[in-house]
Design an enzyme around this catalytic site. Structure first.
Site, PDB file in Angstrom:
ATOM      1  N   TRP A 130      41.197   2.067  28.020  1.00  0.00           N
ATOM      2  CA  TRP A 130      40.516   2.835  29.182  1.00  0.00           C
ATOM      3  C   TRP A 130      39.385   2.650  29.813  1.00  0.00           C
ATOM      4  CZ3 TRP A 130      35.831   3.662  28.822  1.00  0.00           C
ATOM      5  CH2 TRP A 130      35.480   3.732  27.821  1.00  0.00           C
ATOM      6  N   LYS A 154      51.341   0.920  25.244  1.00  0.00           N
ATOM      7  CA  LYS A 154      50.709   2.545  24.467  1.00  0.00           C
ATOM      8  C   LYS A 154      49.417   2.352  24.913  1.00  0.00           C
ATOM      9  CE  LYS A 154      48.469   4.909  22.246  1.00  0.00           C
ATOM     10  NZ  LYS A 154      47.026   6.181  22.639  1.00  0.00           N
ATOM     11  N   HIS A 155      48.903   2.953  26.191  1.00  0.00           N
ATOM     12  CA  HIS A 155      47.700   2.749  26.603  1.00  0.00           C
ATOM     13  C   HIS A 155      46.564   4.391  26.240  1.00  0.00           C
ATOM     14  CE1 HIS A 155      44.706   1.831  29.382  1.00  0.00           C
ATOM     15  NE2 HIS A 155      46.303   1.172  30.674  1.00  0.00           N
ATOM     16  N   SER A 207      38.448  -0.946  19.810  1.00  0.00           N
ATOM     17  CA  SER A 207      38.073  -0.910  18.451  1.00  0.00           C
ATOM     18  C   SER A 207      37.776  -1.836  16.741  1.00  0.00           C
ATOM     19  CB  SER A 207      37.744   0.484  17.689  1.00  0.00           C
ATOM     20  OG  SER A 207      38.616   1.351  17.782  1.00  0.00           O
ATOM     21  N   GLU A 228      41.270  -7.942  20.496  1.00  0.00           N
ATOM     22  CA  GLU A 228      40.300  -8.270  21.068  1.00  0.00           C
ATOM     23  C   GLU A 228      39.486  -7.112  20.968  1.00  0.00           C
ATOM     24  OE1 GLU A 228      37.373  -6.622  23.446  1.00  0.00           O
ATOM     25  OE2 GLU A 228      38.761  -6.770  25.254  1.00  0.00           O
ATOM     26  N   LEU A 229      38.449  -6.743  20.473  1.00  0.00           N
ATOM     27  CA  LEU A 229      37.271  -5.978  19.845  1.00  0.00           C
ATOM     28  C   LEU A 229      36.537  -5.764  20.572  1.00  0.00           C
ATOM     29  CD1 LEU A 229      39.008  -6.237  16.183  1.00  0.00           C
ATOM     30  CD2 LEU A 229      39.825  -5.243  18.263  1.00  0.00           C
ATOM     31  N   CYS A 262      33.319  -4.524  26.690  1.00  0.00           N
ATOM     32  CA  CYS A 262      32.891  -5.143  25.617  1.00  0.00           C
ATOM     33  C   CYS A 262      32.403  -6.415  25.495  1.00  0.00           C
ATOM     34  CB  CYS A 262      34.031  -5.754  24.815  1.00  0.00           C
ATOM     35  SG  CYS A 262      35.818  -4.682  24.424  1.00  0.00           S
TER      36      CYS A 262
END
Length: 456
Positions: A130, A154-155, A207, A228-229, A262
């Site tokens: 988000w 899937k947003h 996450s 990409e966390l 991030c």
């Protein structure tokens, strides 16, 4: 399960959507697969027209779309507008450069000829966050659609109107049904979709927990994934840095998007020779900022994305302070309705404390005073994360040497970490794997097919 828009400025529900049924999901996967069988053969130059149309619509509808971002996740309106501009630039970048990126790559061989040809592979499922609801999607959609793949997204559940708007923009731009598909689903349904043989690749920004879950589903089904966390980016300031420039970048790098990035500059690491002066200037820049409605252009501090996010940050800060850290600025919720938290600076943070080890995804800067460059590097690397980081020094050779020792996927010298279409984006360690953006971003979900021609 209802998927809701809740305005974080006042925590009031605005709109809700029903989760797709299993039958609807099956229909959409079937349509995407059918469309892919045609799209994969469409010339790259023809694909680029679609992306240029998407970019044009984004720019035309910027004001409307920016308000949607601000409504759903609380971003300051000027920053929402900037996100739409960045998003459009990503589509334009791949529309203009993909043909070159996808050219056959010749291999020098002693006899005959050989080259690598990039070919599409099918449906890519993307799970997106988000915090940059339009731009994060663009980073996976643009390169893959140009490569000849199709995308299902899937947003995040708190930005459903943004999710729906992106699909509508593709339709408005002339995309056939199935090239870009929005899925209103809960995260729990992803593992089941991953089992479908028509889904050939999976990408997630989010996450560690979500990344681990998707990687498990992808691995179990032998599918390529890109993650990409989280990040806990070090922001190193050496004694020979331009201090005013460093402070300015620290403010933007840590508190832009209310710290919900991030690559936010989460750990401010300053050598002791200039640490006190830096902290004084840093605090001064953050004092007296106007708090208010993110739709108003003079607001400087808006809400976080949700009440849940604000509560989590409050818990992390309280636990860190309870363990002995000091609050130099802020440190608590703002006494008003909405998901607000004060811009905060913490010092005296030690190993074992929450702020030392965890990512704090909000307006909280962890400030560290270190003895010298060597200690700064050691502290920077004492993290399970490895996404981005910054080094400030007026000696560029020295800065490069320091940067080369930092265990991250990206390092920026004399600027805070940022995303650009022409720069590869991604991390190492528990910050994930794979790359988005630049030429590397289009190479993640293609078949790098060797074609060998014998001369015998």
């Amino acid at each position: 399960m209802a998927i809701q828009t809740i305005n974080p400025y006042n925590n009031k529900e605005v709109k809700s959507f029903e989760e797709f049924s299993a039958e609807t999901v099956e229909q959409k996967i079937a349509q995407a697969d059918q469309t892919y069988q045609v799209w994969k053969s469409v010339p790259v130059k023809e694909r680029s027209k679609l992306l240029m149309n998407v970019a044009s619509i984004l720019r035309e509808r910027k004001e409307e779309l920016a308000k949607l971002i601000t409504l759903e996740m609380g971003k300051l309106i000027a920053q929402s507008e900037a996100e739409i501009d960045m998003c459009a630039s990503v589509y334009e970048y791949y529309a203009q450069n993909a043909a070159t990126f996808l050219e056959d790559k010749l291999i020098e061989v002693k006899d005959g000829k050989a080259f690598v040809r990039y070919t599409p592979i099918g449906i890519i499922l993307a799970v997106e966050p988000w915090n940059y609801p339009f731009n994060q999607v663009a980073r996976v959609a643009a390169p893959n659609i140009m490569a000849g793949n199709v995308i299902m997204v899937k947003h995040a559940s708190n930005v459903p109107q943004c999710a729906q708007a992106i699909e509508e923009i593709f339709r408005q731009a002339g995309a056939k049904e199935g090239i870009y598909t929005n899925l209103f689903l809960s995260s729990q349904k992803i593992a089941k979709i991953a089992e479908d043989s028509r889904i050939v690749g999976m990408s997630l920004t989010g996450s560690e927990k979500a990344g681990s879950s998707l990687a498990e589903a992808a691995g179990k089904n032998l599918k390529k994934s890109v993650l990409e966390l989280g990040g806990s980016d070090p922001f190193i300031v050496l004694e020979d840095a331009d201090l005013d420039k460093a402070v300015q970048n620290a403010v933007k790098g840590r508190f832009g998007n209310m710290g919900q990035a991030c690559t936010s500059s989460k750990r401010i690491i300053v050598v002791e020779e200039v640490a006190d002066k830096f902290l004084e200037k840093f605090k001064e820049k953050l004092t007296g900022l106007k708090i208010g409605d993110p739709m108003e252009r003079d607001t400087q501090v808006g809400p976080l994305s949700s009440e849940e996010a604000a509560k989590k940050i409050e818990e992390q800060v309280n636990e860190t302070v309870k363990a002995g850290a000091k609050v130099v600025l802020g440190g608590k919720r703002i006494a008003r309705e909405g998901a607000f938290f004060e811009p905060t600076i913490l010092t005296d943070i030690k190993p074992g404390m929450v702020a030392y080890h965890e990512e704090i995804f909000g307006p909280v800067a962890s400030f560290y005073k270190v003895k010298d460059e060597k200690e700064a590097i050691a502290l920077a690397n004492d993290s399970t994360f490895g996404l981005g980081g910054s080094v400030f020094s007026q000696n560029i050779d020295r800065a490069i040497e320091v940067a080369s020792q930092i265990e991250t996927g990206m390092i920026f010298i004399n600027e805070h970490a940022a995303s650009r279409p022409d720069l590869p984006f991604g991390g190492t360690k528990r910050s994930g794997y794979g790359r988005e953006l630049s030429e590397l971003g289009i190479e993640e979900f293609v078949n790098k097919k060797l074609i060998r021609i014998s001369d015998k």
